[in-house]
Each structure stands twice: as C-alpha cells, then as structure tokens.
Design a protein around this motif. Structure first.
Motif, PDB file in Angstrom:
ATOM      1  N   SER A   1      -1.810  -0.562  -1.010  1.00 17.02           N
ATOM      2  CA  SER A   1      -1.898  -1.694  -1.074  1.00 17.02           C
ATOM      3  C   SER A   1      -2.241  -2.399  -2.631  1.00 17.02           C
ATOM      4  O   SER A   1      -2.842  -1.391  -3.362  1.00 17.02           O
TER       5      SER A   1
ATOM      6  N   ASP B   1     -13.205 -13.515 -10.559  1.00 17.86           N
ATOM      7  CA  ASP B   1     -14.030 -12.755  -9.242  1.00 17.86           C
ATOM      8  C   ASP B   1     -14.771 -12.895  -9.001  1.00 17.86           C
ATOM      9  O   ASP B   1     -16.079 -13.262  -9.054  1.00 17.86           O
TER      10      ASP B   1
ATOM     11  N   GLY C   1      -6.558  -7.026  -9.362  1.00 21.63           N
ATOM     12  CA  GLY C   1      -5.799  -6.062  -8.016  1.00 21.63           C
ATOM     13  C   GLY C   1      -5.732  -4.172  -8.667  1.00 21.63           C
ATOM     14  O   GLY C   1      -6.854  -3.842  -9.858  1.00 21.63           O
TER      15      GLY C   1
ATOM     16  N   SER D   1      -4.972   4.318  -3.935  1.00 18.14           N
ATOM     17  CA  SER D   1      -5.020   3.234  -2.694  1.00 18.14           C
ATOM     18  C   SER D   1      -4.956   3.576  -1.960  1.00 18.14           C
ATOM     19  O   SER D   1      -4.523   4.860  -1.204  1.00 18.14           O
TER      20      SER D   1
ATOM     21  N   ALA E   1      -4.299  -4.600  -3.340  1.00 23.47           N
ATOM     22  CA  ALA E   1      -5.050  -5.384  -3.068  1.00 23.47           C
ATOM     23  C   ALA E   1      -6.425  -4.520  -3.668  1.00 23.47           C
ATOM     24  O   ALA E   1      -6.739  -3.271  -3.399  1.00 23.47           O
TER      25      ALA E   1
ATOM     26  N   THR F   1      -9.335  -4.869  -1.871  1.00 19.20           N
ATOM     27  CA  THR F   1     -10.133  -4.791  -1.028  1.00 19.20           C
ATOM     28  C   THR F   1      -9.413  -3.224  -0.076  1.00 19.20           C
ATOM     29  O   THR F   1      -9.980  -3.189   1.194  1.00 19.20           O
TER      30      THR F   1
ATOM     31  N   LYS G   1     -15.099 -11.136  -1.995  1.00 19.18           N
ATOM     32  CA  LYS G   1     -14.142 -11.891  -1.634  1.00 19.18           C
ATOM     33  C   LYS G   1     -13.371 -11.550  -0.834  1.00 19.18           C
ATOM     34  O   LYS G   1     -12.917 -10.513  -1.059  1.00 19.18           O
ATOM     35  N   GLU G   2     -12.443 -12.259  -0.077  1.00 23.98           N
ATOM     36  CA  GLU G   2     -11.108 -11.083   1.006  1.00 23.98           C
ATOM     37  C   GLU G   2     -10.472 -11.356  -0.201  1.00 23.98           C
ATOM     38  O   GLU G   2      -9.073  -9.969   0.452  1.00 23.98           O
ATOM     39  N   ALA G   3     -10.020 -12.348  -0.741  1.00 25.10           N
ATOM     40  CA  ALA G   3      -8.929 -11.720  -1.168  1.00 25.10           C
ATOM     41  C   ALA G   3      -9.543 -12.219  -3.422  1.00 25.10           C
ATOM     42  O   ALA G   3      -8.810 -13.525  -3.839  1.00 25.10           O
ATOM     43  N   PRO G   4      -9.448 -11.426  -3.297  1.00 24.00           N
ATOM     44  CA  PRO G   4      -9.915 -11.285  -5.245  1.00 24.00           C
ATOM     45  C   PRO G   4      -8.315 -11.894  -5.900  1.00 24.00           C
ATOM     46  O   PRO G   4      -7.918 -11.514  -5.545  1.00 24.00           O
ATOM     47  N   GLY G   5      -9.347 -12.226  -7.146  1.00 24.75           N
ATOM     48  CA  GLY G   5      -7.854 -12.726  -7.925  1.00 24.75           C
ATOM     49  C   GLY G   5      -6.991 -10.751  -8.607  1.00 24.75           C
ATOM     50  O   GLY G   5      -5.746 -11.514  -9.035  1.00 24.75           O
TER      51      GLY G   5
END
Length: 529
Positions: free
Chosen positions: A34, A69, A53, A30, A36, A38, A47-51
C-alpha cells in the motif's frame, strides 16, 4: 581473572551497544504494497487517513510527509535506560513542496503512545532542497526521571501545506565516550563542459562526535589529477572529451580513529565542441504543443510538406522515423580548411520492421535540399523476429574525418538519419524506428603552439595511424598506454626501450596515448583511421 572477565564483558557490551541500530526499516518498506503511511511496519501517525504516503519502488521506498498531517509520524524505538545514554539520529530529506523546516522530535510516553511528552526537538532548516546527511543527537542522564518510559522518535513538517520526502532513517544508541564512525558524502553528481574547472564537494561529510575529519579522494581515471586529494573540496580540469563521458570519484573520511564507508560521485563531461545541443528533440518551433509532426522540431528539417510526413514526435524526448519518409537532417557546421574529426553519438531502437538506423554526413551549398552524401554508416537495430519490434535504446557512434584542404571547404555540413525496412515475408511496406538523444562533437587538428618541450621531443607516427604506430623520444620509453575518450584504459604495453605499439585491434576514432619514460609521462592525442 574475574576482573579480566568483567572488563571483557563490559567491552563486548559496549561493542554491542555501539553497533545497535534501533531503526532497521529506515527505507520504509511497506508491509502490504500500500502507499498509505498506515501500512508501514512500526511507523504510526495519529489519524486514519493521512494526506501523505509512501513513494519509490523495488524495495527502495521513501515516505512523503505533509505539513497538514497529524503532529508527527513516529516510531517507538526503545525503553529509556537508567544508564547514561546517547542517541544519534541520521536521515536524508528532500523538500518537494514549500517546506521550510524539518523537526526531529524525541518523545517519551507510558503505555498509550498517543499521549507523548516532548523531550528533545531539533529544527533542521531546508537551506537546500536536498539534505543528504541530516544528523542530530540527544542524551539521557543516568537515573533520569524518564527511565522505564517508551522512547519515540518522530518527524514534523513546517509549515502546514509543505511536503517533504524522508528516507534512510537510522537511530543508534551508545554510551558516552564511545567513538562513532564518521558519515561520508561525496557530493551531488555534476555535469560540466570539457576544459572547465570542476570542484568536488566533501562538505556534506560529518562526524556524530564532532571530531575533525581528514579526506581522501580517489579518481577512478588516472588521467585526472586532483589539486589536493586530501582537501575537503579539491578541483581538477575536466578532460577535453569527444563524446559525453562519465568520470567516477570516491571519498573516504577519517575521524582520527576509524574510516567512514566509501562514498561515490560522478562528473559527466559534455564535449566543449558539441555541435548538436538539442539532441533530445525537446526544442520545438512555435505552436508545437498542438501537433506531433516532425516539421515542428526546431533546427531539424525534412524535404516534404508537413502533411506528407508519416513519422512524428513522441513523448517529448524522442521521434519516430519511418522508412517511407525522406531523411531527417540538420545543418551542423561549415566545413573548414583544417582537418576535422566529427564524432556522432546517438541512441535508437526499432519499433516496427526496421533493420538499420542509417546515419549520414552530407554537404551542400546554399540549397540544403541539394545534398551530397560524403559518409554513410548502417547501424543495425536490435530486432525481435517474434514480435517484429525492438528492445531498449542502443548507443551508436559514427566517426568521420574531413581532411585539411578538402574540396568541401566552405560548404554546409549536415547530419542525416533514415531507417531502412527489414526484409519480411509479411510484405510490410513501412517500418518505424525511434531516435532519442543525438550528440555531435567536432575536433579540429592543428599544430599546438603551446606544446611542452618534453612533448615536442616525442614523435608518434603515423598519426593518424591504422595498424602500427612508432614512437621516438629523447629518453627510453618504458610503457605506452592508450585510453578512450571516456578515460577507460584499452591497452598497455611495457618493456625496455619501446619503439612502437600495434593498434589493429582498436576502432577508428580519437584516443589519448600516454608515453612513460624514466622521468616523465607525456600525453598526446592519437587518431586511428
């Protein structure tokens, strides 16, 4: 000369292409700490907030993908060339929640990578939950319609709601006809009982070019003989160990041109004679979920009422013992008529003002509260005077022998544990220590009626020995080697017509001694008092 330079330039270009790994962050490190997706360098998801990580730690990250996702998590890896080109994709994948398939997808796009055209899809079924060497390949023809477009590699999970871990992604491109190094996987780690047949597993090896592979296995312990070191899945008999022992094996495969990288695996051998199998204290009496009292541990005992016990259960796999409680004990055996060697192995640490974790062998009649101590060992715990606490768990071993015809024949044999308080100026009256894994192995020493003719003509005496052992054999002895129960070579002596070896530097216990003559290697058990 110009032709030679042209060939040399082409050769260097081919080497460069062959060695070019297009995805270099395949462990998903990363960029900002984070979790995430992203936040990953280079990787994208629509998508901005994938489920899902990022998981893992210490630079060894993997990515969680969820079936719900967006279509794929993807990365732009190249621009399609007008030349003929092959792309080899490899990764490892683990099904963590109800996934049936992993899709490896190659797409092309123009400037807007959110608009992608599927070029290649390979569906990888989860035949097992862990797939260590997922491999696929796709190619572009020369002067294809895709030349000049961005090439994107991505992954999709089926079905929606499934979860998969993905790690170590690599994409390599090469010209047709170039050889690719094979991929080697020595199989998952195994845990077996001493004396059982073990099968090593090289079936996970593969070659991107489809070449036939040859196998070379090596045992790191010379006492283990493989059925066929060049078989894909050779077998061997697990040693009859006296303590939990780990044996290492390496595997290299060859595609007829080049060797693979070396892969390693381990086989953990549990003693067949292990008497304590609930040594991690996870087995509890009925209702243990409601209490942390030591009285709730299955098989283990303490001679006080439950409400008077100070120590207790902690974190499911360990217990706290206090210096003010009586010893914790368990009946482990009935003393027999033959010589028996007991090897007690356990892990312990101090947690508050404890100096030793005493291990005790005791015997009793029917009433186990009336015990007679027959062997005690003080095991010093690591102590930090600055914090009054200890460090990590340390492994301790207590070896005890009951000779043949002992006065204790027929009595119950027990193992006990009890910590002792350290001398302290603060006048602390109660210390605490933690006990975690416990293993007890019994070896009965009897005459081996199946001993080979060569071994029967070899004499090692005294056995048990203490300072020096003598060796007599039908043929001159050229070398003597002694190994511990884990297979580590402790000492080796070479010479012409050896007739003995000094063992003063070895701790009491059970060993393996190999005596090498001109034509034979004879192995026997050696006991050191």
């Amino acid at each position: 000369m110009r032709t030679l330079l042209t060939l040399l330039t082409l050769f260097l270009a081919l080497v460069s292409i062959q060695a070019q790994e297009l995805i270099r962050n395949g462990d998903f490190e990363s960029n900002d700490g984070s979790s995430a997706i992203t936040a990953l360098d280079y990787w994208h998801i629509d998508k901005e907030a994938p489920g899902s990580g990022v998981g893992g730690s210490d630079g060894d990250y993997h990515v969680y993908l969820a079936g719900d996702d967006s279509t794929i998590v993807y990365q732009v890896i190249d621009v399609v060339s007008s030349d003929s080109m092959i792309y080899d994709v490899s990764l490892e994948a683990e099904n963590t929640w109800e996934a049936t398939d992993l899709l490896i997808i190659a797409c092309t796009s123009d400037a807007d990578t959110s608009v992608r055209e599927e070029y290649f899809v390979d569906t990888i079924p989860f035949t097992t939950d862990y797939l260590p060497n997922v491999m696929t390949s796709f190619a572009f023809a020369p002067a294809s319609e895709y030349a000049g477009k961005k090439l994107i590699i991505g992954f999709q999970i089926i079905p929606a709601g499934g979860w998969v871990n993905i790690d170590d992604v690599s994409v390599i491109k090469k010209l047709p006809g170039e050889n690719t190094k094979p991929i080697c996987y020595a199989g998952d780690e195994q845990r077996v009982v001493g004396g059982s047949t073990v099968t090593l597993d090289g079936s996970g090896c593969s070659d991107p070019d489809g070449d036939e592979l040859t196998y070379t296995w090596v045992s790191q312990f010379p006492g283990i003989i493989l059925s066929d070191a060049h078989a894909q899945s050779p077998t061997f008999t697990a040693p009859d160990v006296t303590e939990i022992s780990v044996y290492n094996f390496s595997l290299v495969v060859n595609d007829g041109i080049v060797d693979s990288e070396t892969s390693y695996t381990t086989v953990t051998v549990v003693p067949a004679g292990e008497l304590i199998r609930n040594g991690d204290f996870t087995e509890r009496n009925e209702g243990w979920e409601e209490t942390n009292n030591l009285k709730e541990i299955l098989y283990w005992n303490m001679d006080v009422l439950a409400e008077e016990v100070t120590g207790g259960i902690w974190d499911l796999t360990m217990i706290h013992l206090t210096t003010t409680d009586p010893n914790l004990y368990q009946v482990v055996d009935e003393v027999g008529a033959d010589t028996a060697i007991y090897t007690l192995t356990f892990t312990a640490k101090t947690s508050w003002y404890c100096e030793n974790m005493n291990s005790v062998f005791s015997v009793s009649g029917a009433d186990t509260s009336d015990r007679t101590e027959i062997s005690e060992q003080n095991n010093p715990l690591e102590w930090d005077s600055g914090t009054e606490t200890g460090g990590d768990f340390v492994v301790y071993q207590h070896i005890f022998t009951i000779p043949a015809g002992s006065a204790h024949v027929g009595k119950k044999l027990m193992v006990e544990f009890g910590p002792t308080l350290i001398d302290n100026e603060a006048e602390v009256v109660e210390g605490w220590a933690q006990l975690q894994t416990v293993s007890l192995v019994k070896q009965v020493i009897t005459t081996d009626a199946t001993e080979s003719p060569e071994a029967s003509k070899l004499s090692i005496y005294p056995n048990p020995g203490k300072d020096y052992i003598r060796i007599t054999a039908e043929m001159p002895v050229n070398e003597v080697a002694i190994y511990n129960a884990s297979g580590s070579l402790l000492k080796s002596v070479r010479g012409q017509q050896l007739n003995g070896i000094n063992i003063q530097d070895l701790e009491p216990g059970m060993y393996v001694i190999s005596v090498i003559t001109d034509s034979k290697t004879i192995t026997k058990k050696l006991i050191i008092n």
